[in-house]
Design a protein around this motif. Structure first.
Motif, PDB file in Angstrom:
ATOM      1  N   ARG A   1     -20.854  10.727  25.716  1.00 21.75           N
ATOM      2  CA  ARG A   1     -21.992  11.529  26.163  1.00 21.75           C
ATOM      3  C   ARG A   1     -21.952  11.661  27.679  1.00 21.75           C
ATOM      4  N   THR A   2     -22.447  12.783  28.153  1.00 21.29           N
ATOM      5  CA  THR A   2     -22.546  12.988  29.598  1.00 21.29           C
ATOM      6  C   THR A   2     -23.798  12.277  30.100  1.00 21.29           C
ATOM      7  N   ALA A   3     -23.903  12.146  31.412  1.00 21.89           N
ATOM      8  CA  ALA A   3     -25.085  11.530  32.008  1.00 21.89           C
ATOM      9  C   ALA A   3     -26.343  12.311  31.625  1.00 21.89           C
ATOM     10  N   GLU A   4     -26.230  13.628  31.571  1.00 24.34           N
ATOM     11  CA  GLU A   4     -27.380  14.463  31.205  1.00 24.34           C
ATOM     12  C   GLU A   4     -27.803  14.204  29.759  1.00 24.34           C
ATOM     13  N   GLN A   5     -26.832  14.035  28.866  1.00 18.97           N
ATOM     14  CA  GLN A   5     -27.152  13.733  27.467  1.00 18.97           C
ATOM     15  C   GLN A   5     -27.836  12.365  27.360  1.00 18.97           C
ATOM     16  N   TRP A   6     -27.386  11.400  28.169  1.00 22.03           N
ATOM     17  CA  TRP A   6     -28.012  10.077  28.165  1.00 22.03           C
ATOM     18  C   TRP A   6     -29.451  10.157  28.680  1.00 22.03           C
ATOM     19  N   LYS A   7     -29.684  10.986  29.693  1.00 20.94           N
ATOM     20  CA  LYS A   7     -31.054  11.158  30.201  1.00 20.94           C
ATOM     21  C   LYS A   7     -31.973  11.661  29.094  1.00 20.94           C
ATOM     22  N   VAL A   8     -31.486  12.616  28.320  1.00 22.97           N
ATOM     23  CA  VAL A   8     -32.274  13.171  27.223  1.00 22.97           C
ATOM     24  C   VAL A   8     -32.565  12.083  26.184  1.00 22.97           C
ATOM     25  N   LEU A   9     -31.538  11.300  25.818  1.00 23.78           N
ATOM     26  CA  LEU A   9     -31.730  10.231  24.838  1.00 23.78           C
ATOM     27  C   LEU A   9     -32.737   9.188  25.328  1.00 23.78           C
ATOM     28  N   ILE A  10     -32.612   8.802  26.588  1.00 29.37           N
ATOM     29  CA  ILE A  10     -33.527   7.809  27.156  1.00 29.37           C
ATOM     30  C   ILE A  10     -34.959   8.365  27.160  1.00 29.37           C
ATOM     31  N   GLY A  11     -35.101   9.644  27.489  1.00 26.95           N
ATOM     32  CA  GLY A  11     -36.418  10.280  27.456  1.00 26.95           C
ATOM     33  C   GLY A  11     -37.010  10.282  26.057  1.00 26.95           C
ATOM     34  N   GLN A  12     -36.178  10.550  25.044  1.00 30.05           N
ATOM     35  CA  GLN A  12     -36.642  10.523  23.665  1.00 30.05           C
ATOM     36  C   GLN A  12     -37.092   9.119  23.277  1.00 30.05           C
ATOM     37  N   PHE A  13     -36.317   8.122  23.700  1.00 26.76           N
ATOM     38  CA  PHE A  13     -36.688   6.740  23.395  1.00 26.76           C
ATOM     39  C   PHE A  13     -38.009   6.377  24.061  1.00 26.76           C
TER      40      PHE A  13
END
Length: 106
Positions: A7-19
């Motif tokens: 995953r890219t850093a941007e994808q990780w940001k989205v996942l962390i936001g969802q969590f």
């Protein structure tokens, strides 16, 4: 076992936001999204606004005396972190000072 997708850093940001917006535990969230829990925690630490970073101490920290010295200590207790705890019995202050100086030189 197939490799998990990178995953890219941007994808990780989205996942962390969802969590952060949800109510699932970290373990449940990781299982639902096929994420390695250790990798998730590393990225969460990097991006989450809920987690405050503490600066890492460097070297020795100066201790300030709170009360005037007495001729005998009441004992000495020191919490070193990582579940390490040092306790010394009551002893004359001069002996305690000599012991601490010897430890500092070691």
């Amino acid at each position: 076992m197939p490799r998990r997708p990178r995953r890219t850093a941007e994808q990780w940001k989205v996942l962390i936001g969802q969590f952060d917006a949800g109510s699932a535990t970290a373990d449940a969230f990781c299982q639902q999204h096929d994420v390695n829990p250790k990798t998730f925690q590393r990225w969460r630490y990097q991006f989450s606004s809920k987690i405050q970073r503490r600066p890492k101490p460097k070297g020795f920290v100066e201790l300030k005396q709170r009360a005037p010295p007495s001729s005998c200590s009441d004992g000495f207790s020191l919490h070193l972190g990582n579940h390490m705890h040092l306790e010394l019995p009551a002893m004359p202050t001069a002996e305690l000072a000599a012991l601490l100086k010897a430890v500092a030189r070691a």
